[in-house]
Enzyme design. Structure first.
Site, PDB file in Angstrom:
ATOM      1  N   GLY A   1       0.533  -1.381   0.099  1.00  0.00           N
ATOM      2  CA  GLY A   1      -0.328  -0.198  -0.115  1.00  0.00           C
ATOM      3  C   GLY A   1       1.096   1.290   0.201  1.00  0.00           C
TER       4      GLY A   1
ATOM      5  N   GLN B   1      -4.984  -9.446  -3.578  1.00  0.00           N
ATOM      6  CA  GLN B   1      -4.809  -8.589  -2.744  1.00  0.00           C
ATOM      7  C   GLN B   1      -6.480  -8.670  -2.565  1.00  0.00           C
ATOM      8  OE1 GLN B   1      -2.800  -7.946  -5.258  1.00  0.00           O
ATOM      9  NE2 GLN B   1      -1.085  -7.263  -4.383  1.00  0.00           N
TER      10      GLN B   1
ATOM     11  N   ASP C   1      -1.623   4.403  -6.877  1.00  0.00           N
ATOM     12  CA  ASP C   1       0.633   4.760  -6.070  1.00  0.00           C
ATOM     13  C   ASP C   1       0.611   6.253  -6.745  1.00  0.00           C
ATOM     14  OD1 ASP C   1       1.539   1.504  -5.070  1.00  0.00           O
ATOM     15  OD2 ASP C   1      -0.408   1.242  -5.907  1.00  0.00           O
TER      16      ASP C   1
END
Length: 342
Positions: free
Chosen positions: A50, A187, A228
């Site tokens: 993360g 995930q 991200d």
């Protein structure tokens, strides 16, 4: 350093511990991350993951190393090693830029600790503001689709996209969440499903390839993802498979929202083509391994292409939900993310 606890990070007795996200949901296992090599390995193996959480874990470790007496040169070397641990996630670079400024101060041990703790508290506040801004976009009776994991496991707070979904559910506006399993490392199936279950949010787990069918049937009202890195033109790097969802949502005229803190903005990255994309090991695609066991299904020696991220063009995004509020496509086109607007 004072004792600290978030969903996935813990500081106790001047040691950093991370929640092993490769062990979830079968095991809840905390691992020490008390030196640079160990934390870098945890990042590479996605035990800590993360974009916000990676930046926070690196910052906390630097502060702890300073408390143990490492000198400025050794801390600078540690900072540069940590900086290279995950090239796509810009939060890591942004956090370490702030830690570098603290390291330059005369009282750097105290300055590093104060800055690391400040970053953690800021992330909690950023997540709360993202949730507030994003939940206003969710209509009553919504069936939402999300990809990868963007909740408290990935941040110090309630999360980004998943934080929006959780708050909208508490407001009575979410009837179901479609959770992409998120190949190859699952995930969504492992982490997002676990988080939503803990929060009491109704969800259904799907294989990534099922999203198009659901959209065609009118079963998806909006798509919510994290990021991200966000480039100056609004292009977004996120977990591999995000771009596919954006194309599908655009075709089916379904809103596609990106939720992220301003620390994910890279105003000096002109567009998605300039974002470095991490390539990962073939074994992640030829089989699967975790606390549930391991299996290989592909032929030994199979050639594999395994980028960790893809880039979604700004033209496919309905809105960027930041801690500062919702940014529209028109605002992005007018330069909202440009360097001179930072």
């Amino acid at each position: 350093m004072q004792t600290l606890q978030t969903t996935s990070l813990r500081v106790s007795e001047n040691q950093l511990f991370i929640l092993d996200q490769q062990a979830l949901p079968q095991e809840t296992r905390w691992l020490a991350a008390d030196n640079v090599a160990l934390l870098v390995d945890h990042i590479h193996t996605l035990r800590v993951r993360g974009a916000p959480l990676i930046g926070l874990s690196a910052s906390l470790l630097l502060a702890l190393l300073a408390q143990r007496g490492l000198n400025r040169d050794a801390l600078q070397q540690a900072l540069e090693t940590l900086r290279a641990a995950r090239p796509t996630a810009v939060n890591l670079m942004n956090n370490l830029d702030r830690m570098k400024q603290a390291l330059a101060r005369e009282d750097y041990p105290q300055a590093l600790e104060a800055e690391a703790l400040r970053l953690v508290e800021e992330d909690k506040q950023l997540c709360a503001r993202i949730a507030e801004a994003g939940s206003a976009l969710v209509k009553p009776g919504s069936r939402l689709l999300t990809h990868c994991n963007t909740g408290g496991l990935a941040t110090a707070g309630v999360g980004t996209a998943l934080g929006v979904i959780a708050l909208a559910h508490r407001q009575g506006k979410v009837t179901n969440v479609w959770v992409d399993e998120t190949r190859p490392l699952l995930q969504g199936g492992r982490l997002t499903a676990w988080e939503l279950g803990e929060l009491g949010v109704p969800y259904q787990l799907i294989a990534d390839s099922m999203a198009a069918s659901l959209m065609a049937q009118g079963q998806v009202d909006a798509v919510w993802v994290g990021a991200d890195r966000i480039a100056a033109n609004g292009d977004v790097a996120n977990k591999i498979g995000t771009y596919s969802l954006a194309v599908l949502a655009h075709y089916h005229q379904i809103p596609f929202y990106v939720a992220a803190p301003q620390t994910t903005l890279d105003r000096y990255c002109p567009n998605g083509a300039a974002i470095p994309i991490e390539q990962r090991a073939a074994a992640e695609v030829t089989g699967v391994a975790g606390s549930f066991g391991a299996v290989q299904w592909a032929p030994t020696g199979a050639a594999v292409y395994n980028p960790a991220f893809d880039v979604t063009p700004a033209g496919l995004i309905s809105g960027w939900v930041l801690d500062s509020g919702v940014v529209t496509p028109a605002q992005v086109a007018a330069g909202a993310f440009a360097p001179d607007n930072g």
